[in-house]
Design a protein around this motif. Sequence first.
Motif, short mmCIF file in Angstrom:
data_model
loop_
_atom_site.label_atom_id
_atom_site.label_comp_id
_atom_site.label_asym_id
_atom_site.label_seq_id
_atom_site.Cartn_x
_atom_site.Cartn_y
_atom_site.Cartn_z
N ALA A 1 27.65 8.44 2.88
CA ALA A 1 27.26 9.64 3.39
C ALA A 1 27.07 9.96 4.59
O ALA A 1 27.11 10.94 5.18
CB ALA A 1 25.96 10.12 2.48
N ASP B 1 30.65 11.07 5.36
CA ASP B 1 31.06 12.11 4.55
C ASP B 1 29.75 12.43 3.51
O ASP B 1 29.34 11.87 2.67
CB ASP B 1 32.22 11.50 3.53
N LYS C 1 29.39 14.71 1.90
CA LYS C 1 29.73 15.50 0.60
C LYS C 1 29.56 14.68 -0.40
O LYS C 1 29.27 15.30 -1.86
CB LYS C 1 31.30 15.97 0.50
N LYS D 1 26.03 15.73 -0.95
CA LYS D 1 25.63 17.22 -1.46
C LYS D 1 26.34 17.66 -2.87
O LYS D 1 25.77 18.26 -3.48
CB LYS D 1 26.55 18.00 -0.32
N SER D 2 27.43 16.83 -3.25
CA SER D 2 27.94 17.21 -4.52
C SER D 2 27.05 16.48 -5.62
O SER D 2 27.51 16.70 -6.75
CB SER D 2 29.15 16.61 -4.79
N ASN D 3 26.06 15.69 -5.52
CA ASN D 3 25.30 14.83 -6.38
C ASN D 3 23.87 15.05 -6.23
O ASN D 3 23.19 14.07 -6.59
CB ASN D 3 25.82 13.40 -6.34
N LEU E 1 21.39 14.90 4.12
CA LEU E 1 21.85 16.14 3.89
C LEU E 1 21.47 17.22 5.22
O LEU E 1 22.24 18.00 5.73
CB LEU E 1 21.25 17.05 2.79
#
Length: 1488
Positions: free
Chosen positions: A795, A798, A800, A803-805, A835
């Motif tokens: 992370a 990336d 995401k 953030k998506s989980n 994050l």
Amino acid sequence: MNFDFALPLNPKDLLESSVASQYVVNEVYSSRQVADRVMGCKTALRTEGPVMILDHFDGFYSLLHHFKTVDPAEREIGWELLIEAQQKLINQISSLEDGGSDPQTSHQMLNTLKMLCYVLCRLAELFEAEACKPTTDTASGKGRGRKKTAAGSWDWEAEKERFLELTAHLLQLELFRLWDPPVVEEEFVNLISGCCYKMFENPTVSQVRCQGTRAALIQVLGILVKRYNHALSASLKIIQLLQHFEHVVSPMAQAVHVFVEQFGIKSVASEIMRELGSMDPQDLARDNSGTRAYAAFLVEVAEKIPAVILPSISVLLCHLDGESYTMRNGVLGVMGEIVMKVLSKENLDKKAKATRDQLLDTLEDHIHDVNSFVRARVLKIWLSLCEAIAIPLSRQHGLLELVVGRLHDKTAGVRKGSVQLIKALLMTNPFAAKLPVSELQSNLEKEEEKLKQLMPEGPSQEETEVRGKAEESWAAMESGIQSIIKQMSEGDEQDESISVEIAEDTQVESTVIEIRELLDKSQYRKAVSLLKAAMDSWPDYELFVEPAKDENSADEEGEADDDECNTQQTKLMEILKALYVGEQTPVPMIEDIDFANPEKLLNADTTEGQDSANEKQANEPVVNELTKQQVLVQYIKACVNFAKQVQQAVPVMCQLLGSKTPSDVMEAIEFFVTAFEFGVSNSMEGVRRMMVLVFSKEPGIKEAVVAAYRRLYLDVPGLAPRARASVIVKNLMSLTIGATLGEHTSLEELVSEFMKSNDLPPQAIQILWEYFTMKHANTTEDESRGALSILGMAARSDVKIVKSNIDVLVSVGLGERAHKDFLLAQDTCATLLKLAGEGKPKILGGVEPFRLPANHDMFVRIADVLVKGVEDLSSNHWVPFSVQAVTAIYRLAEHPDQVCGDIIKQIAGVIMKGSQVSEADNEKEKEDDGEPENTFSCSSGILSRFLALSGQVAFQQLVHLDVMVLGELKRRRNIQKQREKNKDKKKNKDADKTQDGDGTTMEDEMGLTGASAEDSEAEYIRKICELDIVTGENLLAFLGPLVVMVCSNPGKFSDPDLRSNAALALAQFMLVSSKFCEAHLQLLFTILEKAPEPTIRANTIIAVGDLTFHFPNLIEPWTPNLYARLRDESAQVRKNTLMALTHLILNDMVKVKGQISEMATCIVDADERIAALSKLFFFELSKKGNAIYNIMPDMISRLSDPETGLPQDQFKTVMRYLFAFIHKDRQADALVEKLCHRFRTTRTERQPQDLAFCLALLNYSEKGMRKLQENFACYADKVSDPDVFASFTSILGKAKKFTKPEVKVFIDEFEKNLTEVHTKGMEDDAVAEKAGKASAAAGKFKKPTAPGEKSAVKKQPAKGCTPARRGRRKQTMDSSDEEEEDTTVSTPTARRTPAHPASRSGAKKRGRGKKMVVLDSSDEDSDDELFDVKDSRENSDDDQENDQENQDPAVSTPSSGSPKKGARSSGRKKLLNTGGTRTSSRRRPIIT
């Protein structure tokens, strides 16, 4: 024509004749006439043929004479005519060979041949010389174009090749028939060969584009060597060319190869080797260029014709002991090529094996050559042998041991070669693809057990009796056998000898049994014949090569030739005795085992020849199985030994990973990759260690580390995408298990690199989530946490991924499992922190920071885990989890102070709920104090966690306000400015006019409005931190006294964890507010000094470093206490102190003073890490101008102080390192004067020795030597000391080597004066010693002195002092001591330092009776003392004086030049005030 054309050595010889019949040039035409004469030859060539040269030679001679002035076109025409004439001459000579010729025709042809060849060769040499000249036309400097004429129609390179081909064709004819007698004269051969050698001098001959010309030249020389007896001359000429032209190495090697292979002439190579072997080694050492060419030539020839070089290798061995390392390299390279290409074949005879072993022994010896280039070259040779599988297996053990030793070599090239060779030996090992020692050792034990079962049991009593009978039988038959052997060897009964033939399928064991049976039957002759046949059939059988019962047989075999017959008879007798009496099957030798195909030996096809040998297999099954098992055991033993040797190299390879040489690091990385792939046991240690190199500043090293881990963990060929991703995930998770903090950080960088390069497939991310949620089958807790760590690392590149989980992370990582596994919760918080991004928020980016509501489920779950887990004292991971949790709250929550405040209140409620009031204590306090006081008891573990959490909250609140909030204010103001700029320009202009009309302020005109706003915001934030966090009326302010109480009462709160967390919390509270910091500095330094646990002191020193960065003025008075920790008994405390001071000093947060000598003492610290860090500090400090120079005098005084300094040997070690940073002559000259003046202030015998030693370390210029002489009076009375005199002598010795001749007179005079003073001082010391002995002897007979009388015995002079200066020196020292006492009473307040609690204005009234701050009125059993800052600053005056003195040497000081009045006493005062023990602080107990 009745003349003879004699080939001249010089062209001028053709103008004069020494013999009547010799041809003479009649006329040398002018350059203008040459063209007409050459053009006139065309017609003559058509009509007369090549004989036209007889009449027109003068014209061509004139062309040679005026070659430089003749037009190039005319030269080319003349060349074409000569080439055409040469072609026709070849045809005519060929026809004469077929039909025969009369003597007159032969004579004419001979003159034509010599004239034509002479002109052609001379003209070719001139063309070649012109072609070799460098051209000034840069446009025509490429390729072959620069050899062409202006028209571009003539290419000399092509013409040269055509000429050489025609010459080779001509020389292949039977030219000797033209001479009478039929022997070609030497001058003709030298003419052709000389032209060829001239062409070899052209550097272009070694280029690829001249390959045809080079081949033609070699062909011509080969014909001359083969048919014209040019071998010896060619050998000498080749050596001469090699000496002067390095570019001919490859062409000459190719020529020798052609001579041998195509023409079958080996004498040239032998002669060249003989000539090179006879060269003087000293000449070779002087001529580097020629020697380099010789060495390269030898190696290249050995590559091409090693078998031809082998017989002559002995003549080169003398150069192995010569001075020229280049020649040694060449000879060793020849040996390597011979072994590789000739002596590495199978089925070598004994002589070849012996030669091979001798060559390999020589190569092994030179692994330890005195020259590093030779060592590196030998290792490359061994590497080539290893790659060619040319190293015998029996040598690998010893070779590997030698190579591992070379890993410690001081030369980088040798270390590089060693690592490469070890890696190659590992890759080409004949044992196994996996080499784990533990598994191999267990397999060896199993197979040895099987071998014991197959081996026949120990001899029983019957067998012993049988063996005894066999020995008796042998003794009875020995004489008969000996006589038979003698008869057979002498050949007396040759006709009656028995001829024995052994079948091909017969085994050696069955033959041995048959020999025994024949001996039992007394058939001695047949037994001996069968033995001889067996020795011929199996020459390598152990009993035949070296009899087991007599180890000296091999030595006897090699005795004199006249005793050879007796030796052979003795050998046969010993072998027969061993066969008859011995009972064990010999173990196969390791050299005889085919390790390349062990399965072939172990799994032999037993069905082969089954029909023909059923009886043998029935009779000897045990022998076959036993042999196989012995082979297997030998194989595994060799494998284990090899694996152990490679394993021993791993620790050294780990050290090379930290080398400053990039090549060492790169090769070590490659080795660990290979070792890991081969399963070397401890290779994982190196794989983990090299992980940190991903942060290397060298791009090559970083790329190598990333490539290594990609190869080890990500390259999984031959699998489906899902399966490949699963293997990658397991590999990465294995790295997280047991990883240290440094390894975890390095792995994060690696995973980030993999994400950037798309090496981590998307399927791997999905599988990681499955492992984290434990949906994957058989997932363990460690694997789940490892998967979570890898997700957090990914992370970073990336976000995401996280953030998506978020919901998955919160529900799983902070759910029920988190209450039992704080490590999982800690890793979850660390992953969620991705994050918020890394580093400070970007002000100009305009991106709003990611924040979640305070009531988000994430923070609710974090608070729940913290509060409920605070009572679970079985786990030690609550505190690390709380650190990550508080950090995550402050980085991700909108109102983090409210969230953390609620958590603190809830945990406080847990503490209060579990606490109970001690009634007995209350009653006791009522009796003692007269007033009740409630005392609460709780678990020390819970209180420890509560304080740790409180300190972390205070620290994060500071970071939140100072970084996040202030950064957000700046970001919003920046956005507002951008919006204002985008408004209508007209409105802005109107607004500007209005402001101008109203009157603009100076800030508006200068653009300082924004700066003022920023300053006001920063001041507001600072005010909040100062008054409203840990002070004032708020939650953390109420917790401050609790932290102080725990820290102030180590006797009451004895739990080490509690006191450690309390000390950290105190430091974190002090970081927030300068007011709180100033009030508790004394307590913090008391903890730093008095805490019994090294961990607390080590943590506190780091906290003090942070405080120094934040409040430098407050910490400055306490700097001596900071330096004092460098003498702490704990290595960890010293290391942390050194690191903290290093950062503070190099960042200019602490002023460099004389106390820095404490850091110099760390150079000789027993801990190698501390010593290395200290050296690194001074190396970096040396880059900061005159820093080292400024501190050097005071450092010398402090370190040589007998009370607080270093032992003399350690002092010298430190000074050697520090004086290496004094490079400037100006600094060295100034130090000479300063150190000379310090001789007058010395108090002990050692101090002059140390000063003289330091003077000897300086590099002296002429000015420095003169300063040394000018200050001679300062140290004249110390020169009598032998050590001092030796130091000055070394100074003079160094000065004589580089000074000018006119300065040497001055140095000689100085040396004379120095020697005189030294001699006089030694004599005075001897006289004083005798006087002392005499007075001591006289005292025995002297009457007792009356009470009122004075003794007449004078006081003995001090050693090293001349009698004339004795009294004055003593008086000066006494006065300086008095001055020292006066100066140490008052200590000025440190500059830029606010009032300290120990030295406020009220302190003057209270004096020494002032009270300290009461920390806790109920603390009656405190057993610690606090420091008073006033006494810890005793030497601030001295430090200021020394700093003023030790500035740039351009500044004049009182001690420079002629000393002023009182200079000696003031200098002595400075020296005496530098002792470290005099600055120790007084200690005062707490006044309650």
